[in-house]
Design a protein around this motif. Structure first.
Motif, mmCIF file in Angstrom:
data_model
loop_
_atom_site.group_PDB
_atom_site.id
_atom_site.type_symbol
_atom_site.label_atom_id
_atom_site.label_comp_id
_atom_site.label_asym_id
_atom_site.label_seq_id
_atom_site.Cartn_x
_atom_site.Cartn_y
_atom_site.Cartn_z
ATOM 1 N N VAL B 348 0.848 -1.197 0.000
ATOM 2 C CA VAL B 348 0.000 0.000 0.000
ATOM 3 C C VAL B 348 0.885 1.249 0.000
ATOM 4 O O VAL B 348 0.698 2.164 -0.798
ATOM 5 C CB VAL B 348 -0.941 0.022 1.227
ATOM 6 N N LEU B 349 1.876 1.264 0.898
ATOM 7 C CA LEU B 349 2.717 2.463 1.016
ATOM 8 C C LEU B 349 3.592 2.646 -0.221
ATOM 9 O O LEU B 349 3.810 3.766 -0.675
ATOM 10 C CB LEU B 349 3.577 2.388 2.279
ATOM 11 N N GLU B 350 4.084 1.538 -0.765
ATOM 12 C CA GLU B 350 4.931 1.675 -1.962
ATOM 13 C C GLU B 350 4.120 2.223 -3.130
ATOM 14 O O GLU B 350 4.620 3.030 -3.922
ATOM 15 C CB GLU B 350 5.594 0.336 -2.301
ATOM 16 N N TYR B 351 2.874 1.769 -3.223
ATOM 17 C CA TYR B 351 2.014 2.321 -4.279
ATOM 18 C C TYR B 351 1.730 3.803 -4.001
ATOM 19 O O TYR B 351 1.843 4.652 -4.885
ATOM 20 C CB TYR B 351 0.708 1.519 -4.366
ATOM 21 N N ALA B 352 1.398 4.097 -2.740
ATOM 22 C CA ALA B 352 1.085 5.485 -2.377
ATOM 23 C C ALA B 352 2.296 6.384 -2.598
ATOM 24 O O ALA B 352 2.164 7.534 -3.043
ATOM 25 C CB ALA B 352 0.626 5.564 -0.926
ATOM 26 N N ASN B 353 3.490 5.841 -2.320
ATOM 27 C CA ASN B 353 4.700 6.658 -2.455
ATOM 28 C C ASN B 353 4.935 7.124 -3.891
ATOM 29 O O ASN B 353 5.609 8.128 -4.117
ATOM 30 C CB ASN B 353 5.924 5.884 -1.948
ATOM 31 N N LYS B 354 4.390 6.383 -4.844
ATOM 32 C CA LYS B 354 4.540 6.818 -6.245
ATOM 33 C C LYS B 354 3.629 8.007 -6.539
ATOM 34 O O LYS B 354 3.819 8.716 -7.512
ATOM 35 C CB LYS B 354 4.161 5.662 -7.183
ATOM 36 N N LYS B 355 2.625 8.193 -5.703
ATOM 37 C CA LYS B 355 1.600 9.198 -6.019
ATOM 38 C C LYS B 355 1.684 10.449 -5.142
ATOM 39 O O LYS B 355 1.298 11.527 -5.569
ATOM 40 C CB LYS B 355 0.210 8.578 -5.801
ATOM 41 N N VAL B 356 2.115 10.266 -3.893
ATOM 42 C CA VAL B 356 2.002 11.392 -2.962
ATOM 43 C C VAL B 356 3.014 12.486 -3.249
ATOM 44 O O VAL B 356 4.089 12.255 -3.807
ATOM 45 C CB VAL B 356 2.160 10.962 -1.480
ATOM 46 N N GLU B 357 2.628 13.665 -2.838
ATOM 47 C CA GLU B 357 3.539 14.814 -2.918
ATOM 48 C C GLU B 357 3.598 15.434 -1.536
ATOM 49 O O GLU B 357 2.847 15.060 -0.649
ATOM 50 C CB GLU B 357 2.985 15.848 -3.906
ATOM 51 N N ARG B 358 4.467 16.420 -1.415
ATOM 52 C CA ARG B 358 4.567 17.118 -0.145
ATOM 53 C C ARG B 358 3.242 17.810 0.158
ATOM 54 O O ARG B 358 2.685 18.506 -0.689
ATOM 55 C CB ARG B 358 5.700 18.142 -0.228
#
Lengths: 167, 583
Positions: B348-358
């Motif tokens: 979940v976090l690895e997928y989210a890490n591709k999308k999130v920004e500051r």
């Protein structure tokens, strides 16, 4: 929140202890069991349990999620009443005199129930139907004096083609 | 005295041995068990023999590859297996005989179940023909442990054993992890069958969700971009999923402050500026106030336990709740959850890490930093008395936060959570959910068995130390170099604290008068014992203890009246904190 009746169909591995696992889960987490029926299903090796419980949507969702955590649970479906056929069977024994027999036959006929045993001072009636119908039958027979009563609890199956697929 | 360790684990499984073990020989159930465990990569089994497992122990006798550590109590065996599992992430294995042997495991099974620890627990049972007859040492252990295991098996035939063991390891170590019990009747361990392990395990009713629903993760990403005051609440699941690096990246990228639950400690570095400390009943001011004031609370592998939330009605009142967890049943169990993300946390976090920004959190981060600075954890230190918090701080300072610390349960456990600066996952080993006294010391033995070279410190109270002290014997015999710390205040400290604050100082049955001289107790077992009663002695004996190449027990005699602060009492919300004695 409003407490309502829910019917849950659970497909389980036919393993020793499965009933204990399911019943134990309900007991431990404080969920109510109004009735529980277990029998074979359309697939060998799998049993279908029908549990009638009371609660609200949130509780039923938790019940379903907790049931899925049991390894022997294959499928959990909440059966809504309009898309489901649900039935239970009751055997009702009444103590009566010979001259009252015709009255019993009259009641039995209108309910499309049947008399399955006649003794010198008793009659046994078998009724099959929804819970309401069985309740009504019992009410009608009460004045005669019910000396024995055994209900199976509800079993149920979804109507039409969309019958529970088993993975 | 300090004989070379006979049972030092090492991965004995190589290709040659694997091929040898895989032969479809006709062997006894006991041999099937041992082969299956070796094929699972099991390095060390903790156990205790008895009548119903005699065939199994007989098979161990001339098996050159199988490592078994004889504890002095079944409870010690299962807590050691638990400590092994928590410190490595591998499945811990223990074995006990039928009846009392099996029931002595119950507390350990419940402990592992509450904290989602992968264990395979093997019990013997009476002959299948005697089951149900109230035979000697018969107990329905599968029935007894039904509500505290992830799954359990009562094996009826030797030919079922190998596949059952494969399934048990699979179930224990995947999805939301947990203990699986295998009950083996004596005849099943004696009868012969062809060894035929399955090429792969496929259990029809068991398919844990790994990959998340991307739409839900996208909703989380969107919520983060819109949030002004988000907080991450990271729990045990982060560590179980080996998701600490993914969490670090997630927090760094988004610039969201992180609070870690007791079991989440180590899942995020405590020297990181975004770390707020532990939340809840004994949480930090910064963590509790961040939760109460946040507009988005992202629970990650945390189950919103009552010691974290306290009064759930007033918990995070301004927040939208997002919840990432591998167990769908945890979502919405306690809190109304707007954004559910079911899946393996790392995925979940690895997928989210591709999308999130500051996120737009500069002002918020500054605010929580102010709380951190203005309301740090503190205690009234003293030159006359040795304070327990001081001892924990000293242990922290002298080990740079690099040790594995196991704790027991009570005040010292909270002080470790507060004053030891954990920077690595799997370095705090503690019974969080069940709160099992007697857990800490044997768990340290297990962790030390997994890595002989790691510094393992077991921190106990004087109450809990007496619940599994017998395992000092195995430390002595095998030179298992655990540093056993006893924070001795002469009372059941946490109970005393509650009686002081909530029960009008009516101190009921908390006095541990009559405890043994812990130094002499250690020495009776052949373990070095040291004692300190003031700061100078503490520094001196602790240095000595660290230099000893072997087990050592260090008793710190501390003041009795220290309380764990901050504290939130029952029924209160987590921002209604008692900060210290004065208030």
């Amino acid at each position: 929140m409003k407490q309502e009746k829910y019917t849950i169909s659970i497909l389980v591995n036919n393993q020793p202890g499965v009933l204990q696992r399911v019943a134990g889960l309900f007991a431990r987490r404080g969920y109510n069991i109004e009735s529980i029926t277990v029998g074979s299903s359309e697939e060998q090796g799998l049993s279908r349990m029908i549990i009638v419980t009371t609660g609200d949507d949130k509780i039923v969702e938790q019940i379903s999620k907790q049931l899925y955590k049991l390894i022997d649970v294959i499928k959990v479906v909440e059966l809504s009443s309009n898309s489901t056929v649900s039935r239970e069977l009751a055997l009702i024994k009444v103590g009566i005199e010979v001259e009252q027999r015709q009255q019993i036959f009259g009641i039995v006929e209108t309910f499309r129930a049947s008399v399955v045993d006649v003794g010198s001072k008793t009659m046994m009636v078998q009724v099959v139907g929804g819970t309401d119908k069985v309740d009504a039958m019992i009410e009608l027979l009460k004045p005669f004096g019910i000396t024995g009563l055994s209900r199976t609890g509800v079993t149920a199956l979804r109507r039409g083609l969309s019958q529970q697929k088993t993975n | 005295m300090q004989a070379q360790m006979k049972n030092q684990p090492s991965s004995v499984l190589n290709d040659e041995l694997r091929e040898q073990l895989m032969q479809p020989d006709e062997i006894t159930g006991s041999e099937i068990l041992l082969r299956s465990l070796l094929l699972q990569g099991v390095e060390c089994v903790f156990g205790y023999p008895g009548g119903a497992v005699l065939y199994i122990y007989d098979a161990m006798h001339d098996n050159p590859h199988f490592k078994h550590l004889l504890t002095r109590h079944e409870q010690g065996a299962i807590h050691a297996a638990d400590g092994y599992a928590r410190s490595t992430g591998k499945v811990g294995v223990c074995i006990a005989t039928s009846g009392p042997g099996a029931t002595n495991l119950v507390t350990g099974i419940a402990t592992a179940n509450m904290d989602s620890v992968p264990l395979v627990v093997i019990t013997g049972n009476v002959f299948t023909t005697a089951i149900g007859t109230d035979a000697f040492q018969e107990a329905d252990i599968t029935g007894i442990t039904l509500p505290i295991t992830k799954h359990s098996y009562l094996v009826k035939k030797a030919e079922d054993l190998s596949s059952v063991i494969q399934e048990a390891f699979h179930i224990a170590s995947t999805g939301r992890k947990g203990p699986v019990l295998i009950d083996i009747p004596k005849d099943v361990s004696a009868n012969k069958a062809i060894f035929n392990p399955l090429p792969s395990v496929n259990i029809r009713g068991y398919h844990p969700t790994v990959m998340p629903n991307k739409l839900q993760v996208n909703r989380l990403v969107e919520a983060i971009q819109q949030a002004e005051r988000p907080v991450i609440l990271a729990g045990n699941g982060v560590i179980h999923a080996d998701a600490d690096q993914a969490l670090l990246q997630f927090a760094n990228t988004t610039n969201i402050p992180v609070t870690t639950t007791l079991l989440g400690i180590g899942g995020f570095p405590s020297n990181h500026e975004l770390w707020l400390g532990m939340p809840g009943m004994h949480g930090t001011y910064a963590a509790n106030h961040a939760i109460q004031n946040c507009d988005l609370l992202i629970g990650i592998g945390a189950r919103f336990d009552d010691r974290v939330t306290m009064n759930t009605k007033g918990f995070a009142p301004k927040a939208t709740i997002a919840h990432i967890d591998v167990d769908p049943a945890e979502i919405g169990k306690t809190l109304e959850t707007a954004i559910p993300c079911v899946g393996d946390i790392k995925h979940v976090l690895e997928y989210a890490n591709k999308k999130v920004e500051r996120a737009n959190t500069d002002a918020w981060v500054q605010k929580v930093q102010t709380w951190k600075k203005e309301y740090p954890l503190s205690f009234a230190d003293s030159e006359e008395e040795l304070k327990p918090q001081y001892v924990i701080s000293m242990i922290n300072d002298t080990t740079d936060g690099e040790a594995i610390i196991t704790t027991d349960v009570g005040q010292h456990q909270m002080w470790v959570a507060q004053y030891y600066q954990f920077n690595h996952p799997r370095s705090l080993i503690t019974s969080g959910g069940l709160g099992t006294m007697g857990f800490g010391f044997p768990a340290a033995v297990g962790a030390q068995m997994a890595d002989r070279n790691r510094l393992v410190i077991s921190i106990n109270g004087d109450g809990g130390m007496q619940m599994c002290a017998q395992e000092l014997a195995i430390c002595a015999i095998h030179n298992i170099p655990v540093k056993v710390v006893v924070i001795n205040n002469g009372v059941l400290g946490m109970v005393r604290q509650w009686q002081e604050i909530i029960y009008d100082e009516r101190y009921s049955h908390i006095n541990l008068e009559g405890s043994p001289d812990f130094v002499k107790l250690a020495e009776a077992y052949g373990v070095r014992g040291l004692r300190a009663s003031n700061k100078a002695e503490a520094a001196e004996v602790w240095k000595q203890a660290l230099d000893i190449n072997g087990p050592v027990l260090i008793e710190f005699c501390v003041s009795q009246s220290e309380n764990v602060y901050p504290m939130v009492t029952q029924g209160k919300t987590i921002d209604q904190m008692i900060m210290g004695d004065e208030q």
